[in-house]
Motif scaffolding. Structure first.
Motif, PDB file in Angstrom:
ATOM      1  N   PHE A   1      -2.668  -1.262  -5.342  1.00  0.00           N
ATOM      2  CA  PHE A   1      -2.860  -3.218  -4.329  1.00  0.00           C
ATOM      3  C   PHE A   1      -1.506  -3.815  -3.940  1.00  0.00           C
ATOM      4  CE2 PHE A   1      -1.350  -7.271  -5.499  1.00  0.00           C
ATOM      5  CZ  PHE A   1      -2.339  -8.435  -4.891  1.00  0.00           C
ATOM      6  N   MET A   2      -0.040  -2.826  -4.405  1.00  0.00           N
ATOM      7  CA  MET A   2       0.461  -3.503  -3.319  1.00  0.00           C
ATOM      8  C   MET A   2       1.114  -3.577  -1.816  1.00  0.00           C
ATOM      9  SD  MET A   2       4.586  -4.150  -5.068  1.00  0.00           S
ATOM     10  CE  MET A   2       4.765  -2.229  -4.979  1.00  0.00           C
ATOM     11  N   LEU A   3       0.751  -1.873  -1.945  1.00  0.00           N
ATOM     12  CA  LEU A   3       1.387  -1.710  -0.823  1.00  0.00           C
ATOM     13  C   LEU A   3       0.716  -2.263   0.724  1.00  0.00           C
ATOM     14  CD1 LEU A   3       1.948   2.214  -1.970  1.00  0.00           C
ATOM     15  CD2 LEU A   3       3.257  -0.101  -1.287  1.00  0.00           C
ATOM     16  N   PRO A   4      -0.967  -1.835   0.102  1.00  0.00           N
ATOM     17  CA  PRO A   4      -1.957  -2.484   1.349  1.00  0.00           C
ATOM     18  C   PRO A   4      -1.156  -4.209   1.368  1.00  0.00           C
ATOM     19  CG  PRO A   4      -3.453  -0.675  -0.114  1.00  0.00           C
ATOM     20  CD  PRO A   4      -2.086  -1.100  -0.783  1.00  0.00           C
ATOM     21  N   LYS A   5      -1.420  -4.646   0.140  1.00  0.00           N
ATOM     22  CA  LYS A   5      -0.691  -6.281   0.665  1.00  0.00           C
ATOM     23  C   LYS A   5       0.062  -6.620   1.244  1.00  0.00           C
ATOM     24  CE  LYS A   5      -0.056 -10.808  -2.177  1.00  0.00           C
ATOM     25  NZ  LYS A   5       0.960 -11.006  -1.380  1.00  0.00           N
ATOM     26  N   HIS A   6       1.259  -5.721   1.672  1.00  0.00           N
ATOM     27  CA  HIS A   6       2.312  -6.349   2.790  1.00  0.00           C
ATOM     28  C   HIS A   6       2.399  -5.187   3.934  1.00  0.00           C
ATOM     29  CE1 HIS A   6       4.126  -8.148  -0.244  1.00  0.00           C
ATOM     30  NE2 HIS A   6       3.450  -7.859  -1.203  1.00  0.00           N
ATOM     31  N   ASP A   7       1.203  -4.366   3.912  1.00  0.00           N
ATOM     32  CA  ASP A   7       1.125  -3.628   5.229  1.00  0.00           C
ATOM     33  C   ASP A   7       1.577  -1.896   4.945  1.00  0.00           C
ATOM     34  OD1 ASP A   7      -1.237  -5.062   6.194  1.00  0.00           O
ATOM     35  OD2 ASP A   7       0.867  -6.534   6.824  1.00  0.00           O
ATOM     36  N   ALA A   8       2.105  -1.640   3.687  1.00  0.00           N
ATOM     37  CA  ALA A   8       3.226  -0.344   3.800  1.00  0.00           C
ATOM     38  C   ALA A   8       2.061   0.753   3.646  1.00  0.00           C
ATOM     39  CB  ALA A   8       3.705  -0.903   2.676  1.00  0.00           C
ATOM     40  N   ALA A   9       0.437   1.088   3.023  1.00  0.00           N
ATOM     41  CA  ALA A   9      -0.637   1.454   3.067  1.00  0.00           C
ATOM     42  C   ALA A   9      -2.134   1.121   3.687  1.00  0.00           C
ATOM     43  CB  ALA A   9      -0.362   2.479   1.886  1.00  0.00           C
ATOM     44  N   LYS A  10      -2.580   1.825   3.919  1.00  0.00           N
ATOM     45  CA  LYS A  10      -4.199   1.813   4.231  1.00  0.00           C
ATOM     46  C   LYS A  10      -5.012   1.320   2.642  1.00  0.00           C
ATOM     47  CE  LYS A  10      -5.005   4.289   7.959  1.00  0.00           C
ATOM     48  NZ  LYS A  10      -5.231   5.386   8.521  1.00  0.00           N
ATOM     49  N   PRO A  11      -5.642   0.173   2.591  1.00  0.00           N
ATOM     50  CA  PRO A  11      -6.265   0.380   1.067  1.00  0.00           C
ATOM     51  C   PRO A  11      -6.764   1.462   1.310  1.00  0.00           C
ATOM     52  CG  PRO A  11      -6.990  -1.368   2.615  1.00  0.00           C
ATOM     53  CD  PRO A  11      -6.328  -0.843   3.398  1.00  0.00           C
ATOM     54  N   ILE A  12      -7.408   1.838  -0.466  1.00  0.00           N
ATOM     55  CA  ILE A  12      -7.572   3.124  -0.707  1.00  0.00           C
ATOM     56  C   ILE A  12      -9.309   2.975  -0.090  1.00  0.00           C
ATOM     57  CG2 ILE A  12      -8.970   2.311  -3.036  1.00  0.00           C
ATOM     58  CD1 ILE A  12      -7.987   5.439  -3.834  1.00  0.00           C
ATOM     59  N   ASN A  13      -9.517   2.698   0.499  1.00  0.00           N
ATOM     60  CA  ASN A  13     -11.346   2.747   0.842  1.00  0.00           C
ATOM     61  C   ASN A  13     -11.511   3.407   2.133  1.00  0.00           C
ATOM     62  OD1 ASN A  13     -10.039   0.272   1.513  1.00  0.00           O
ATOM     63  ND2 ASN A  13     -12.561  -0.889   1.616  1.00  0.00           N
ATOM     64  N   LYS A  14     -10.256   3.484   2.890  1.00  0.00           N
ATOM     65  CA  LYS A  14      -9.507   3.728   4.132  1.00  0.00           C
ATOM     66  C   LYS A  14      -9.061   4.608   4.377  1.00  0.00           C
ATOM     67  CE  LYS A  14     -11.107  -1.016   5.739  1.00  0.00           C
ATOM     68  NZ  LYS A  14     -10.590  -1.697   7.259  1.00  0.00           N
ATOM     69  N   GLN A  15      -8.474   5.512   2.768  1.00  0.00           N
ATOM     70  CA  GLN A  15      -7.852   6.200   2.997  1.00  0.00           C
ATOM     71  C   GLN A  15      -8.613   7.432   2.910  1.00  0.00           C
ATOM     72  OE1 GLN A  15      -4.322   6.278  -0.204  1.00  0.00           O
ATOM     73  NE2 GLN A  15      -4.666   4.502   0.563  1.00  0.00           N
ATOM     74  N   LYS A  16      -7.868   8.831   3.595  1.00  0.00           N
ATOM     75  CA  LYS A  16      -8.516  10.460   3.436  1.00  0.00           C
ATOM     76  C   LYS A  16      -8.680  10.849   2.275  1.00  0.00           C
ATOM     77  CE  LYS A  16      -7.709  11.702   8.537  1.00  0.00           C
ATOM     78  NZ  LYS A  16      -6.854  12.567   9.308  1.00  0.00           N
ATOM     79  N   PRO A  17      -8.852  11.163   1.510  1.00  0.00           N
ATOM     80  CA  PRO A  17      -9.628  11.961   0.095  1.00  0.00           C
ATOM     81  C   PRO A  17      -8.163  13.143  -0.309  1.00  0.00           C
ATOM     82  CG  PRO A  17     -11.699  12.189   0.847  1.00  0.00           C
ATOM     83  CD  PRO A  17     -11.024  11.748   2.000  1.00  0.00           C
ATOM     84  N   GLN A  18      -7.631  13.686   0.519  1.00  0.00           N
ATOM     85  CA  GLN A  18      -6.099  14.315   0.914  1.00  0.00           C
ATOM     86  C   GLN A  18      -5.434  13.127   0.454  1.00  0.00           C
ATOM     87  OE1 GLN A  18      -5.376  17.068   4.075  1.00  0.00           O
ATOM     88  NE2 GLN A  18      -3.774  17.693   3.001  1.00  0.00           N
ATOM     89  N   LYS A  19      -5.381  12.288   0.918  1.00  0.00           N
ATOM     90  CA  LYS A  19      -3.964  11.693   1.152  1.00  0.00           C
ATOM     91  C   LYS A  19      -3.877  10.661  -0.349  1.00  0.00           C
ATOM     92  CE  LYS A  19      -1.778   7.511   2.266  1.00  0.00           C
ATOM     93  NZ  LYS A  19      -0.479   7.996   1.159  1.00  0.00           N
ATOM     94  N   ILE A  20      -5.289  10.751  -0.719  1.00  0.00           N
ATOM     95  CA  ILE A  20      -5.507  10.176  -2.235  1.00  0.00           C
ATOM     96  C   ILE A  20      -4.691  11.286  -3.157  1.00  0.00           C
ATOM     97  CG2 ILE A  20      -7.410   9.210  -3.518  1.00  0.00           C
ATOM     98  CD1 ILE A  20      -8.687   8.079  -0.940  1.00  0.00           C
TER      99      ILE A  20
END
Length: 178
Positions: free
Chosen positions: A113-132
């Motif tokens: 929740f926090m990282l995408p809110k602060h533009d520190a990471a992409k939302p999980i639905n926009k991340q590659k499976p390997q990164k998740i």
């Protein structure tokens, strides 16, 4: 026979202290996990902690060295502080895997929740499976380490365990002679 008088404040203080120690150990384990993964994947260190600090507190490191130092300080402080949550979970009576799963959910869920809110990471639905998967691995290492350390610390001191064992043996003898 009680070795000490239980009270809410002492239990809370004890849980917080054990949680802080568990958080330090877990942050160390996660840091090692990340360093190994970064070596394997050739990934650069994350600047997510600095992005969140800049967005929430307006902190802007003056140099690349300051940025790296601040990132490490925030990483260790944040990880150590999440150990307190493990202590509070322990106060509910949860131990072992159930407590570890709750702690993992809280820590990773907050990051999602926090990282995408602060533009520190992409939302999980926009991340590659390997990164998740890598993110789950590191947060799993953190939660498992925190759980193992907290549960070990929460077992009581050696003298208390020894007295409890003796008392249990005496109760067993008492029932044999009835």
């Amino acid at each position: 026979m009680k070795l000490h008088k239980d009270n809410t404040l002492s239990e809370m203080g004890s849980a917080i202290g054990k949680g802080l120690l568990a958080g330090i150990a877990a942050t160390a384990a996660m840091t090692i996990s990340q360093l190994i993964e970064m070596k394997i994947t050739n990934r650069e260190a994350s600047d997510a902690p600095v992005k969140v600090a800049r967005d929430t507190a307006g902190i802007k490191p003056a140099s690349e060295q300051d940025k790296q130092q601040l990132s490490q300080e925030l990483h260790w402080g944040y990880g150590t502080a999440w150990g307190v949550a493990r202590g509070i979970i322990g106060l509910t009576g949860l131990k072992g895997l159930p407590a570890t799963l709750v702690h993992f959910g809280a820590v990773w869920g907050t990051a999602l929740f926090m990282l995408p809110k602060h533009d520190a990471a992409k939302p999980i639905n926009k991340q590659k499976p390997q990164k998740i998967a890598i993110d789950i691995l590191h947060h799993g290492v953190y939660a498992i380490t925190a759980g193992v350390v907290y549960d070990a610390l929460d077992e009581g001191n050696r003298r208390e365990r020894k007295v409890k064992k003796i008392l249990a043996s005496l109760k067993g003898l008492k029932h044999r002679f009835k």
